[in-house]
Scaffold this motif. Sequence first.
Motif, PDB file in Angstrom:
ATOM      1  N   PRO A 170       1.032  11.269   3.460  1.00 27.92           N
ATOM      2  CA  PRO A 170       2.502  11.249   3.394  1.00 27.92           C
ATOM      3  C   PRO A 170       3.108   9.915   3.830  1.00 27.92           C
ATOM      4  O   PRO A 170       4.177   9.544   3.345  1.00 27.92           O
ATOM      5  CB  PRO A 170       2.920  12.382   4.337  1.00 27.92           C
ATOM      6  CG  PRO A 170       1.706  12.828   5.048  1.00 27.92           C
ATOM      7  CD  PRO A 170       0.507  12.333   4.303  1.00 27.92           C
TER       8      PRO A 170
ATOM      9  N   GLN B  25       8.310   6.313  -9.163  1.00 23.99           N
ATOM     10  CA  GLN B  25       7.168   7.208  -9.189  1.00 23.99           C
ATOM     11  C   GLN B  25       5.953   6.412  -9.608  1.00 23.99           C
ATOM     12  O   GLN B  25       6.071   5.451 -10.370  1.00 23.99           O
ATOM     13  CB  GLN B  25       7.464   8.291 -10.232  1.00 23.99           C
ATOM     14  CG  GLN B  25       6.434   9.371 -10.320  1.00 23.99           C
ATOM     15  CD  GLN B  25       6.445  10.024 -11.690  1.00 23.99           C
ATOM     16  OE1 GLN B  25       7.499  10.166 -12.298  1.00 23.99           O
ATOM     17  NE2 GLN B  25       5.284  10.404 -12.167  1.00 23.99           N
TER      18      GLN B  25
ATOM     19  N   GLU C 145       8.702   8.985  -5.009  1.00 21.70           N
ATOM     20  CA  GLU C 145       9.054  10.392  -5.061  1.00 21.70           C
ATOM     21  C   GLU C 145       8.334  11.011  -6.247  1.00 21.70           C
ATOM     22  O   GLU C 145       7.822  10.304  -7.114  1.00 21.70           O
ATOM     23  CB  GLU C 145      10.578  10.556  -5.168  1.00 21.70           C
ATOM     24  CG  GLU C 145      11.241  10.209  -3.835  1.00 21.70           C
ATOM     25  CD  GLU C 145      12.757  10.184  -3.890  1.00 21.70           C
ATOM     26  OE1 GLU C 145      13.301   9.537  -4.798  1.00 21.70           O
ATOM     27  OE2 GLU C 145      13.382  10.812  -3.019  1.00 21.70           O
ATOM     28  N   GLU C 146       8.319  12.336  -6.269  1.00 24.57           N
ATOM     29  CA  GLU C 146       7.624  13.019  -7.356  1.00 24.57           C
ATOM     30  C   GLU C 146       8.618  13.834  -8.175  1.00 24.57           C
ATOM     31  O   GLU C 146       9.649  14.271  -7.655  1.00 24.57           O
ATOM     32  CB  GLU C 146       6.538  13.921  -6.782  1.00 24.57           C
ATOM     33  CG  GLU C 146       5.400  13.113  -6.168  1.00 24.57           C
ATOM     34  CD  GLU C 146       4.248  14.003  -5.736  1.00 24.57           C
ATOM     35  OE1 GLU C 146       3.501  14.449  -6.617  1.00 24.57           O
ATOM     36  OE2 GLU C 146       4.118  14.266  -4.532  1.00 24.57           O
TER      37      GLU C 146
ATOM     38  N   TYR D 163      -1.606  10.107  -7.434  1.00 26.36           N
ATOM     39  CA  TYR D 163      -1.311  11.351  -6.729  1.00 26.36           C
ATOM     40  C   TYR D 163      -2.170  11.523  -5.477  1.00 26.36           C
ATOM     41  O   TYR D 163      -2.052  12.518  -4.780  1.00 26.36           O
ATOM     42  CB  TYR D 163      -1.414  12.535  -7.678  1.00 26.36           C
ATOM     43  CG  TYR D 163      -0.305  12.488  -8.702  1.00 26.36           C
ATOM     44  CD1 TYR D 163       1.032  12.491  -8.285  1.00 26.36           C
ATOM     45  CD2 TYR D 163      -0.563  12.374 -10.061  1.00 26.36           C
ATOM     46  CE1 TYR D 163       2.065  12.400  -9.199  1.00 26.36           C
ATOM     47  CE2 TYR D 163       0.480  12.291 -10.978  1.00 26.36           C
ATOM     48  CZ  TYR D 163       1.785  12.305 -10.543  1.00 26.36           C
ATOM     49  OH  TYR D 163       2.816  12.216 -11.438  1.00 26.36           O
TER      50      TYR D 163
ATOM     51  N   GLU E 153      10.375  16.922  -6.880  1.00 23.00           N
ATOM     52  CA  GLU E 153      11.342  16.748  -5.790  1.00 23.00           C
ATOM     53  C   GLU E 153      12.707  16.313  -6.312  1.00 23.00           C
ATOM     54  O   GLU E 153      13.688  16.311  -5.571  1.00 23.00           O
ATOM     55  CB  GLU E 153      10.870  15.640  -4.837  1.00 23.00           C
ATOM     56  CG  GLU E 153       9.572  15.894  -4.139  1.00 23.00           C
ATOM     57  CD  GLU E 153       9.114  14.615  -3.439  1.00 23.00           C
ATOM     58  OE1 GLU E 153       9.478  14.421  -2.276  1.00 23.00           O
ATOM     59  OE2 GLU E 153       8.413  13.804  -4.083  1.00 23.00           O
TER      60      GLU E 153
ATOM     61  N   LYS F  88       3.303   7.525   0.828  1.00 30.23           N
ATOM     62  CA  LYS F  88       4.371   7.909  -0.101  1.00 30.23           C
ATOM     63  C   LYS F  88       5.736   7.447   0.406  1.00 30.23           C
ATOM     64  O   LYS F  88       6.549   6.904  -0.344  1.00 30.23           O
ATOM     65  CB  LYS F  88       4.344   9.429  -0.260  1.00 30.23           C
ATOM     66  CG  LYS F  88       5.251   9.955  -1.320  1.00 30.23           C
ATOM     67  CD  LYS F  88       5.010  11.441  -1.466  1.00 30.23           C
ATOM     68  CE  LYS F  88       6.160  12.075  -2.182  1.00 30.23           C
ATOM     69  NZ  LYS F  88       5.999  13.523  -2.289  1.00 30.23           N
TER      70      LYS F  88
ATOM     71  N   ARG G 250      -0.546  12.356  -2.088  1.00 29.13           N
ATOM     72  CA  ARG G 250      -0.286  13.695  -1.538  1.00 29.13           C
ATOM     73  C   ARG G 250      -1.096  13.944  -0.271  1.00 29.13           C
ATOM     74  O   ARG G 250      -0.751  14.783   0.543  1.00 29.13           O
ATOM     75  CB  ARG G 250      -0.606  14.759  -2.589  1.00 29.13           C
ATOM     76  CG  ARG G 250       0.431  14.753  -3.692  1.00 29.13           C
ATOM     77  CD  ARG G 250       0.082  15.678  -4.812  1.00 29.13           C
ATOM     78  NE  ARG G 250       1.061  15.526  -5.899  1.00 29.13           N
ATOM     79  CZ  ARG G 250       0.872  15.953  -7.127  1.00 29.13           C
ATOM     80  NH1 ARG G 250      -0.237  16.560  -7.449  1.00 29.13           N
ATOM     81  NH2 ARG G 250       1.807  15.774  -8.046  1.00 29.13           N
ATOM     82  N   ASN G 251      -2.222  13.218  -0.127  1.00 25.02           N
ATOM     83  CA  ASN G 251      -3.030  13.353   1.099  1.00 25.02           C
ATOM     84  C   ASN G 251      -2.542  12.412   2.186  1.00 25.02           C
ATOM     85  O   ASN G 251      -3.068  12.415   3.287  1.00 25.02           O
ATOM     86  CB  ASN G 251      -4.498  13.039   0.797  1.00 25.02           C
ATOM     87  CG  ASN G 251      -5.032  13.914  -0.316  1.00 25.02           C
ATOM     88  OD1 ASN G 251      -4.709  15.097  -0.379  1.00 25.02           O
ATOM     89  ND2 ASN G 251      -5.813  13.329  -1.212  1.00 25.02           N
TER      90      ASN G 251
END
Length: 328
Positions: A184, A174, A193-194, A178, A197, A187, A181-182
Motif C-alpha cells: 500500500p 493508474q 489509484e485503481e 497490480y 476506487e 501505491k 496491492r501487496n
Amino acid sequence: MKKITLFIAAAALFIAADVSAQMTMVRDGKVKSRIIVTTDQKPDSVAAVLLQDFVQRISGAVLPVVPADEVGKFLRKGDVLIGNGMTDTLYDVSESQEGEKVLKEDGFRLLTGDGRLRIAGGGDKGSIYGVVTLLEKYLGVSYWGENEYSLTKSKDVVLPEIDEIDNPAFRYRQSQFYGMRNDPVYKLWMRLEEPAEMFAGSYWVHTFDKLMPSSRYGVEHPEYYSYFGGKRHPGKASQWCLSNPEVFEIVCERIDSIFKANPGRNMISVSQNDGNYTNCQCDACKAIDEYEGALSGSVIHFLNKLAARFPDKEFSTLAYLYTMQPPK
Ligand SMILES: [Zn+2]
C-alpha cells in the motif's frame, strides 16, 4: 572593539530568527512533536500513520498520533496537524484570503507557522500526498518498492519553513502494476489509484455494450449501432451510431441511474467496445469524423454533449485503435 561586538550581536539575532522558522519533530532521538488527526476521514488517519512510520525509520522516535478530540484546547509547538479540521486553531490553509478554494481533489498544502506544521488536503487523498511530499522533499526519503527505500538516519528531524501548494495535473493515474496491492505504501507514494476506487459502478473501459447492451436493443433498434459494409451491426465488438439522438437519451438515462446508485462517485468511462474499425460510417457520423479529420471526432462530440448534460460529473474515454488520432 565596539564595532566587532555589534557585528556579533547582529549575527546572533540573524541566527535566532532563522532557527525560529524551523520546526522540530525529533531532537536527539526524543519526541518533540505530536501528529494530530484533525478529522475523522480515513485518508487523514492513513497520512498520520505514514508520517509516524517514516519518522520512526529515520530517527527511531515514535511520534504519538492523537485524534482531535484528545488534543483539547491547546496546541503546542511541534504539532503536526493533518487534515482540514481544527482550522480555527491555525488557519484554513485550503482557502485563499479571498475565500477561494485553492486546492483541488488530491491536492494539498504544507504550511509551517507558529512552530507547527499544517498538512491540508483538497479532498480524497490530498493529505496523504502531502505527507509523501514532506517525506520525499524535506526529509530525504525515496521509496522505490516494498522494502526498497533509501533515507539518511538521524537523531534529529527538523523541518525548514515551508509553504507549498500542489495540485495534480492529472485527475487520475493508474498503472497496470497490480503488485502494488501487496504494498500500500508504493501505491500511495506513486499516487496511483485503481478503477474500482474511482469509476461509478466500475464502468471503466470498453463500456459501450454495458451501457446500452446490443442484446437488449439490437433486434428492435439496429439503427442504434454502427453502420458499415452496407448494414447495421449490433454487437459487443461493434460501436454505437453516435449521431443518433435516441442513443444519446438512452445513454443519459443509464448514466444518471448509475451515478444515483453510486453516491460519492463522480467519474464514469463512456468508451468504445473492443473492436477495430467497427465505428459507424452512416452519413451523419461520417460527416462529424470528416469535419474533425479523425475517427475520434464523433466520440469526442458525444462525450462533450454528455459533459454538458452532467456538468458536475467527469467523463473519460479511450484513445484506442481507430480513435488514437485526436480530432482537429
Ligand atoms: Zn451513425
